[in-house]
Each structure stands twice: as structure tokens, then as C-alpha cells.
Design an enzyme around this catalytic site. Structure first.
Site, PDB file in Angstrom:
ATOM      1  N   HIS A 165       0.811  -1.226   0.000  1.00  0.00           N
ATOM      2  CA  HIS A 165       0.000   0.000   0.000  1.00  0.00           C
ATOM      3  C   HIS A 165       0.840   1.270   0.000  1.00  0.00           C
ATOM      4  O   HIS A 165       0.359   2.343  -0.397  1.00  0.00           O
ATOM      5  CB  HIS A 165      -0.936  -0.008   1.210  1.00  0.00           C
ATOM      6  CG  HIS A 165      -2.159   0.841   1.051  1.00  0.00           C
ATOM      7  ND1 HIS A 165      -2.200   1.975   0.272  1.00  0.00           N
ATOM      8  CD2 HIS A 165      -3.398   0.735   1.588  1.00  0.00           C
ATOM      9  CE1 HIS A 165      -3.405   2.518   0.328  1.00  0.00           C
ATOM     10  NE2 HIS A 165      -4.152   1.779   1.124  1.00  0.00           N
ATOM     11  N   ASP A 376     -10.968  -4.351 -18.220  1.00  0.00           N
ATOM     12  CA  ASP A 376     -11.241  -5.400 -19.210  1.00  0.00           C
ATOM     13  C   ASP A 376      -9.918  -5.912 -19.777  1.00  0.00           C
ATOM     14  O   ASP A 376      -9.163  -5.155 -20.390  1.00  0.00           O
ATOM     15  CB  ASP A 376     -12.130  -4.817 -20.323  1.00  0.00           C
ATOM     16  CG  ASP A 376     -12.477  -5.811 -21.411  1.00  0.00           C
ATOM     17  OD1 ASP A 376     -12.060  -6.973 -21.328  1.00  0.00           O
ATOM     18  OD2 ASP A 376     -13.176  -5.402 -22.363  1.00  0.00           O
TER      19      ASP A 376
END
Length: 460
Positions: A165, A376
Site C-alpha cells: 500500500h 477489461d
């Protein structure tokens, strides 16, 4: 069909391997910002995506397509292929070694349909889909990304990734995964080029703390960590309408995020049952990219968030109407400005990059507007794309995410993973059900409407 929470299946994994950038990249040292390397962000953050079979992609292997696309993406995002080093004063710096990110190829003897009609956290089989490679999850001297792509028997697949992170927030990870998707679909370069420029969120010289940052005042943990369970709550049109029905007219303009945050904070406080005079806190993770003048560059993929805190006594929060909690949340959000974020960076340098407070603290983060579900890789949009679990961080149970979700009825709403001790969870559920009852409907029907709550549990 067995319950998805009770489902067991076999996953066959290849040995983890490193994916280096597809082309040579610069060897250099790149410091993180003073927002990036604070103690509270020094942990691993998992995201998971589920994809259906696409007949147009039959004959193409998602593992190979994504493997190649990741290697190409790392040419642009080459710091992800390096390793973090800790320097003087705990400053984190990326040594851009080009070693690569960890990648696991896997196959599961299960079809997507068997995982359930409504995919959302908690995922009891997460460890099968995002394997913990021993020794890989440190903050320094370890790979900065771990990716596992798991083929399913139906022709679909699951893409899971674990992020250090300190390198990026969820928005930054979205930028990287979007690039992987674009390159997997045939693009030569990303539509948005990555921007490092971490100096934009460094402390000033000399540092000057211009706000009182209550979120860094205390670091003790009070929640027991050995009996935690997770459940997810769906806020659809009916639940949100019922909550708005409770508000005074002058608060009807509040955002859905503010409304949900006030509701969950109040229910959670009742559930954990602190003393009436004890201080309780809610932290809202606020994306600061658009608050700068000029705004941060579109391709900036570092951490750019602030976590302002609202504070109340438990007694006031639990006894007052929902308006009380909502007004505190709205006021807290409004405090975040460019100067506020710069003040946080200054505080990090002055105080040695402290962890944020965790005493009776709860943190919420809204990822509904990111578009994670639109990423996608050639197989279309994801069935689910978002955080793999709630309660992430150094201390489990502190954080929840607001995730876009469509339930089995086709209703679009927000799903929120909640992580609490088991006994407190039961109280939370009852309080939530009471909050989303429409009193006028109950009087008319004599029956309390049931809320949409996933009862799957994950012991931490």
C-alpha cells in the site's frame, strides 16, 4: 448447489515466478512521498476480480495474455518491478532494480457459477485464489505486487492482486490494472501515462503543521483480534431511502457516502458497547487529487488521500438521532483541503511517520466511483472487482469499503464488508435492521422488512 461459503475446491498452482519489465528500464532510486510512507500504510492490500467466459476469446489463455500485458505495463510502471529500501529517518525509497513482480499461474476445478450468484466479500476461499508466498509480504526488500490468475473450468478466470500500500492507493492500483487491460486488448501505450512526481506530496521546508490532526493522537488497539468475523451489508435503493427518511429536511442534500457512514458508525458503536463517556471516532478516506491547485496529474499513482476524523462520545452518538452522526461526518469531510494534506505530510516528517489512531476508531473508504469493475483484459467487464476483504491493515477490523454491487434481484447499490468480534456482529445486524425499517411501512404492514445481509463469516 452447495452454499458458496461451504464450497471447497482444488487449486493447482505453478511455482511463483517473477515477471520483469518487457524492456530494459532505468536503474535509479525513487523516494516515496511523505504521505506514502507513513506507518499506517505499511501493509499489503488485496483486490480480486472475477470474469466470465467470453466465447470470442475461446482458444486464448488468460494467464498468458495477462502475463504478457503485465510485463509490458511494467515498462511504464517500472518502480513496481523494484524493491523498497528504508533509509535514514524511516524514509522509504524504491530501488528500481527491474527484478519484477510475483506471478502465480493456477487452475481451479470449479465453475464461476458454483461460487455463488452474488460474489462479494467475505470470500472464505480467498487464500486459494491469492496464495501467500512465504516471505513475500514484507514492506521492504520484497516484491511490490503479487498477482495470481486462476483459470476456471467454465472458461472464466479470477485475477487477484496484492499491493504494497505504500506504493499506491486504490486509485493508483486502478491506473495500473487499467493499463494492463488496455495492453492486453492490443494497445501499444496506456491511454493515461503514469506520473511519479512524489515530491508533490512531500513535507515543506521547513515543515509546518497547520491543522490539529486528531487521527494521529493515539495508537492503542482495544478490539480483540482472535474472534473477528466478517459480514457484508447491501445498501440498495430501499435501504438508502429508509435512512434518508430518518433525516431532518435540512440534511436531505447529504451524499450517499455521508449517509452510509453515519449509519454504520452509529450501529458499530452500539455493537462494540464502549462506555458512554468514552471517545469514539470515524475516519473517512478522502481522495485529495482534485483538491490541489492545480490538481495532481491525472496519471499520478501514489497515495493521495487524507483521513480526517470525526469524534464523539459513545453516549451522544448512540442516543442522538442519525442527524447527529451525519452532521459530524459532513463537517469532517469538509475540512480536507490542499493545505490540510500538506499539513499531514509535515506532521509525518516531524513525528517520525506515526500510525493513525486506532482507539475505538473505524475507517471507511468509498471505491464506488473508481470503475474497478470496468477493467477489461479482453473478456469483458468483471462480475465483481474490488477489495478482497474488509478489515485490512495492520490491525484487522478497522476498515470497511463501499463497493458498487448488483444483487440477485438486479438492484444496483453498495455492498459494505464489516469486520467485528462475533458477539458484536450480532448486535450490529440487529441495529442495522432497525435503522433501515421504514416506520410508516411497518405500521401499515405490521411486519418488519428484512434487510439484505450476507451471513458468510471469515474468522481472522
Amino acid at each position: 448447489m452447495a452454499s458458496p461459503n461451504a464450497l471447497t475446491f482444488n487449486v493447482t498452482r505453478q511455482n511463483p515466478a517473477l515477471i520483469p519489465p518487457a524492456q530494459p528500464t532505468p536503474y535509479e532510486f525513487k523516494p516515496l512521498s511523505d504521505i506514502d510512507d507513513q506507518e499506517g500504510l505499511r501493509f499489503q492490500f488485496p483486490v480480486i476480480q472475477f470474469y466470465r467466459r467470453n466465447p470470442a476469446m475461446d482458444g486464448k489463455d488468460p494467464v498468458k495474455v495477462i502475463h504478457v500485458a503485465v510485463a509490458r505495463a511494467l515498462v511504464f510502471y517500472y518502480p513496481f518491478a523494484g524493491r523498497l529500501r528504508e533509509m535514514a529517518d524511516r524514509k522509504l525509497v524504491v530501488e528500481c532494480t527491474g527484478e519484477g513482480v510475483l506471478f502465480i499461474e493456477a487452475d481451479a476445478d470449479v465453475r464461476l457459477q458454483q461460487l455463488g450468484d452474488s460474489l462479494h466479500p467475505p470470500f472464505p476461499w480467498l487464500e486459494e485464489l491469492l496464495y501467500h508466498v512465504p516471505g513475500s509480504d514484507g514492506v521492504v526488500n520484497c516484491p511490490l505486487l503479487l498477482i495470481q490468475v486462476t483459470r476456471l473450468k467454465c472458461g472464466g478466470f479470477i485475477f487477484a492482486v496484492r499491493l504494497n500500500h505504500t506504493m499506491s492507493d486504490v486509485f493508483g492500483l486502478y491506473r495500473f490494472l487499467s493499463t494492463v487491460g488496455e495492453l492486453a486488448r492490443g494497445a501499444e501505450i496506456p491511454s493515461v501515462l503514469p506520473v511519479w512526481q512524489r515530491h508533490l506530496l512531500n513535507a515543506r521546508d521547513p515543515p509546518h503543521v497547520s491543522y490539529t490532526h486528531h487521527m494521529y493522537e493515539n495508537t492503542r488497539a482495544l478490539i480483540p483480534l482472535d474472534i473477528m468475523v466478517q459480514r457484508s451489508i447491501f445498501f440498495g435503493p430501499a435501504e438508502i431511502s429508509a435512512l434518508r427518511h430518518r433525516l431532518s429536511p435540512h440534511l436531505h442534500h447529504c451524499t450517499t457516502f455521508e449517509l452510509l457512514t453515519a449509519c454504520i458508525w452509529r450501529c458499530r458503536t452500539i455493537a462494540i458497547s464502549p462506555g458512554p463517556d468514552e471517545e469514539v471516532r470515524i475516519m473517512c478516506i478522502i481522495n485529495g487529487r482534485g483538491l490541489f491547485n492545480p490538481p495532481l496529474p491525472t496519471g499520478y499513482y501514489g497515495n493521495a488521500s487524507a483521513i480526517p476524523v470525526a469524534i464523539s462520545t459513545a453516549g451522544n452518538l448512540c442516543k442522538q438521532p442519525l442527524d447527529f452522526a451525519l452532521e459530524l461526518v459532513m463537517k469532517t469531510k469538509s475540512e480536507v483541503t490542499e493545505e490540510y494534506i500538506k499539513s499531514v505530510a509535515d506532521l509525518m516528517v516531524i513525528r517520525g511517520r506515526p500510525h493513525f489512531a486506532v482507539v475505538q476508531t473505524y475507517i471507511v473508504s468509498d471505491v464506488t466511483h473508481l470503475g474497478l469493475e470496468d477493467i477489461d483484459y479482453g473478456w469483458g467487464k468483471a462480475v465483481y472487482s474490488g477489495p478482497a476483504k474488509g478489515g485490512v491493515g495492520v490491525i484487522p477490523g478497522l476498515t470497511s469499503f463501499y463497493i458498487p454491487f448488483k444483487n440477485k434481484k438486479g438492484e444496483r447499490g453498495i455492498i459494505v464488508p464489516i469486520c467485528l468480534p462475533a458477539n458484536a456482529m450480532e448486535v450490529f445486524v440487529k441495529e442495522f435492521q432497525m435503522m433501515v425499517k421504514r416506520e410508516d411501512e411497518d405500521i401499515a404492514s405490521g411486519v418488519a422488512r428484512k434487510s439484505s445481509i450476507s451471513i458468510g463469516r471469515t474468522r481472522l
